[in-house]
Design a protein around this motif. Structure first.
Motif, PDB file in Angstrom:
ATOM      1  N   ILE A   6       0.836  -1.202   0.000  1.00 34.42           N
ATOM      2  CA  ILE A   6       0.000   0.000   0.000  1.00 34.42           C
ATOM      3  C   ILE A   6       0.866   1.245   0.000  1.00 34.42           C
ATOM      4  CG2 ILE A   6      -1.634   1.355   1.388  1.00 34.42           C
ATOM      5  CD1 ILE A   6      -2.806  -1.402   2.307  1.00 34.42           C
ATOM      6  N   PHE A   7       1.889   1.259   0.848  1.00 38.29           N
ATOM      7  CA  PHE A   7       2.744   2.432   0.938  1.00 38.29           C
ATOM      8  C   PHE A   7       3.542   2.637  -0.344  1.00 38.29           C
ATOM      9  CE2 PHE A   7       5.281   5.548   3.282  1.00 38.29           C
ATOM     10  CZ  PHE A   7       4.270   6.127   4.025  1.00 38.29           C
ATOM     11  N   MET A   8       4.064   1.558  -0.914  1.00 33.92           N
ATOM     12  CA  MET A   8       4.840   1.671  -2.156  1.00 33.92           C
ATOM     13  C   MET A   8       3.962   2.073  -3.334  1.00 33.92           C
ATOM     14  SD  MET A   8       8.159   1.122  -2.095  1.00 33.92           S
ATOM     15  CE  MET A   8       8.775   0.310  -3.540  1.00 33.92           C
ATOM     16  N   SER A   9       2.737   1.588  -3.381  1.00 29.41           N
ATOM     17  CA  SER A   9       1.892   1.845  -4.540  1.00 29.41           C
ATOM     18  C   SER A   9       1.372   3.271  -4.588  1.00 29.41           C
ATOM     19  CB  SER A   9       0.730   0.865  -4.595  1.00 29.41           C
ATOM     20  OG  SER A   9      -0.158   1.092  -3.521  1.00 29.41           O
ATOM     21  N   ASP A  10       1.050   3.863  -3.420  1.00 28.88           N
ATOM     22  CA  ASP A  10       0.527   5.228  -3.509  1.00 28.88           C
ATOM     23  C   ASP A  10       0.592   6.031  -2.213  1.00 28.88           C
ATOM     24  OD1 ASP A  10      -0.633   7.283  -5.165  1.00 28.88           O
ATOM     25  OD2 ASP A  10      -2.428   7.055  -3.942  1.00 28.88           O
ATOM     26  N   GLU A  11       0.459   5.417  -1.054  1.00 28.45           N
ATOM     27  CA  GLU A  11       0.386   6.206   0.177  1.00 28.45           C
ATOM     28  C   GLU A  11       1.656   7.006   0.420  1.00 28.45           C
ATOM     29  OE1 GLU A  11      -0.810   8.302   3.253  1.00 28.45           O
ATOM     30  OE2 GLU A  11      -2.092   7.193   1.893  1.00 28.45           O
ATOM     31  N   GLY A  12       2.810   6.463   0.053  1.00 33.81           N
ATOM     32  CA  GLY A  12       4.058   7.221   0.183  1.00 33.81           C
ATOM     33  C   GLY A  12       4.018   8.487  -0.654  1.00 33.81           C
ATOM     34  N   ASN A  13       3.496   8.387  -1.868  1.00 30.34           N
ATOM     35  CA  ASN A  13       3.368   9.574  -2.727  1.00 30.34           C
ATOM     36  C   ASN A  13       2.377  10.571  -2.148  1.00 30.34           C
ATOM     37  OD1 ASN A  13       5.194   8.732  -4.725  1.00 30.34           O
ATOM     38  ND2 ASN A  13       3.606   7.576  -5.795  1.00 30.34           N
ATOM     39  N   GLN A  14       1.270  10.069  -1.599  1.00 33.80           N
ATOM     40  CA  GLN A  14       0.268  10.965  -1.018  1.00 33.80           C
ATOM     41  C   GLN A  14       0.844  11.728   0.174  1.00 33.80           C
ATOM     42  OE1 GLN A  14      -2.525  11.705  -2.554  1.00 33.80           O
ATOM     43  NE2 GLN A  14      -1.879  10.240  -4.091  1.00 33.80           N
ATOM     44  N   TRP A  15       1.625  11.045   1.017  1.00 34.88           N
ATOM     45  CA  TRP A  15       2.263  11.709   2.156  1.00 34.88           C
ATOM     46  C   TRP A  15       3.180  12.820   1.666  1.00 34.88           C
ATOM     47  CZ3 TRP A  15       6.909  13.216   3.862  1.00 34.88           C
ATOM     48  CH2 TRP A  15       6.995  13.655   5.177  1.00 34.88           C
ATOM     49  N   PHE A  16       3.979  12.524   0.658  1.00 40.67           N
ATOM     50  CA  PHE A  16       4.901  13.526   0.125  1.00 40.67           C
ATOM     51  C   PHE A  16       4.139  14.721  -0.430  1.00 40.67           C
ATOM     52  CE2 PHE A  16       7.560  15.211  -3.390  1.00 40.67           C
ATOM     53  CZ  PHE A  16       8.559  15.760  -2.597  1.00 40.67           C
ATOM     54  N   LYS A  17       3.076  14.492  -1.174  1.00 48.94           N
ATOM     55  CA  LYS A  17       2.291  15.599  -1.727  1.00 48.94           C
ATOM     56  C   LYS A  17       1.723  16.479  -0.621  1.00 48.94           C
ATOM     57  CE  LYS A  17       0.847  13.190  -5.910  1.00 48.94           C
ATOM     58  NZ  LYS A  17      -0.262  12.521  -6.602  1.00 48.94           N
ATOM     59  N   ARG A  18       1.231  15.860   0.467  1.00 43.97           N
ATOM     60  CA  ARG A  18       0.648  16.630   1.572  1.00 43.97           C
ATOM     61  C   ARG A  18       1.694  17.450   2.330  1.00 43.97           C
ATOM     62  NH1 ARG A  18      -1.915  11.646   2.549  1.00 43.97           N
ATOM     63  NH2 ARG A  18      -0.527  11.248   4.324  1.00 43.97           N
ATOM     64  N   ASN A  19       2.924  16.969   2.367  1.00 44.74           N
ATOM     65  CA  ASN A  19       3.941  17.573   3.233  1.00 44.74           C
ATOM     66  C   ASN A  19       5.100  18.234   2.501  1.00 44.74           C
ATOM     67  OD1 ASN A  19       3.122  16.682   6.093  1.00 44.74           O
ATOM     68  ND2 ASN A  19       2.868  14.856   4.846  1.00 44.74           N
ATOM     69  N   ARG A  20       5.091  18.256   1.205  1.00 42.16           N
ATOM     70  CA  ARG A  20       6.216  18.769   0.412  1.00 42.16           C
ATOM     71  C   ARG A  20       6.660  20.164   0.836  1.00 42.16           C
ATOM     72  NH1 ARG A  20       6.132  17.710  -5.612  1.00 42.16           N
ATOM     73  NH2 ARG A  20       4.034  17.249  -4.968  1.00 42.16           N
ATOM     74  N   ASP A  21       5.752  21.092   0.938  1.00 43.44           N
ATOM     75  CA  ASP A  21       6.137  22.466   1.271  1.00 43.44           C
ATOM     76  C   ASP A  21       6.720  22.577   2.676  1.00 43.44           C
ATOM     77  OD1 ASP A  21       5.317  23.289  -1.236  1.00 43.44           O
ATOM     78  OD2 ASP A  21       3.325  23.895  -0.544  1.00 43.44           O
ATOM     79  N   ALA A  22       6.162  21.838   3.608  1.00 49.53           N
ATOM     80  CA  ALA A  22       6.642  21.916   4.996  1.00 49.53           C
ATOM     81  C   ALA A  22       8.036  21.328   5.144  1.00 49.53           C
ATOM     82  CB  ALA A  22       5.674  21.198   5.929  1.00 49.53           C
TER      83      ALA A  22
END
Length: 106
Positions: A6-22
């Motif tokens: 789950i994390f490799m397929s998409d959740e890791g990307n979603q976390w990065f998108k949510r937190n990129r600026d911070a």
């Protein structure tokens, strides 16, 4: 489907998108950076591996602390984060991977 899948397929990307600026904010306080700043004899440290490095922002700050005299490796589940990091920090060795299967042989 496992948690790793789950994390490799998409959740890791979603976390990065949510937190990129911070995470890119160079002025934010960071405990690992603070701890490394207090280390004595930094010249004895030759390699650093950060697991869950996002795009390598912390490794970039560490490189500056060591004046480039250290090999820096990072791994993150987010392919987007790793791709972003490679484009920002070309001298870091970044790979997509999980804690359960570290993608480096150091």
């Amino acid at each position: 489907m496992s948690q790793d899948d789950i994390f490799m397929s998409d959740e890791g990307n979603q976390w990065f998108k949510r937190n990129r600026d911070a995470i890119i904010d160079q002025n934010r306080f960071d405990w690992p950076i603070k701890i490394i700043e207090t280390l004595k004899e930094k010249e004895k440290i030759k390699r650093i591996l950060e697991l869950g490095c996002a795009n390598g922002w912390r490794l970039d700050r560490i490189r500056d602390m060591f004046q480039g005299n250290v090999e820096l490796y990072g791994s993150d589940a987010s392919k987007e984060a790793v791709t972003d990091g490679i484009s920002r920090y070309s001298d870091l060795r970044l790979k997509q991977g999980l804690l359960s299967e570290i993608p480096f042989d150091l």
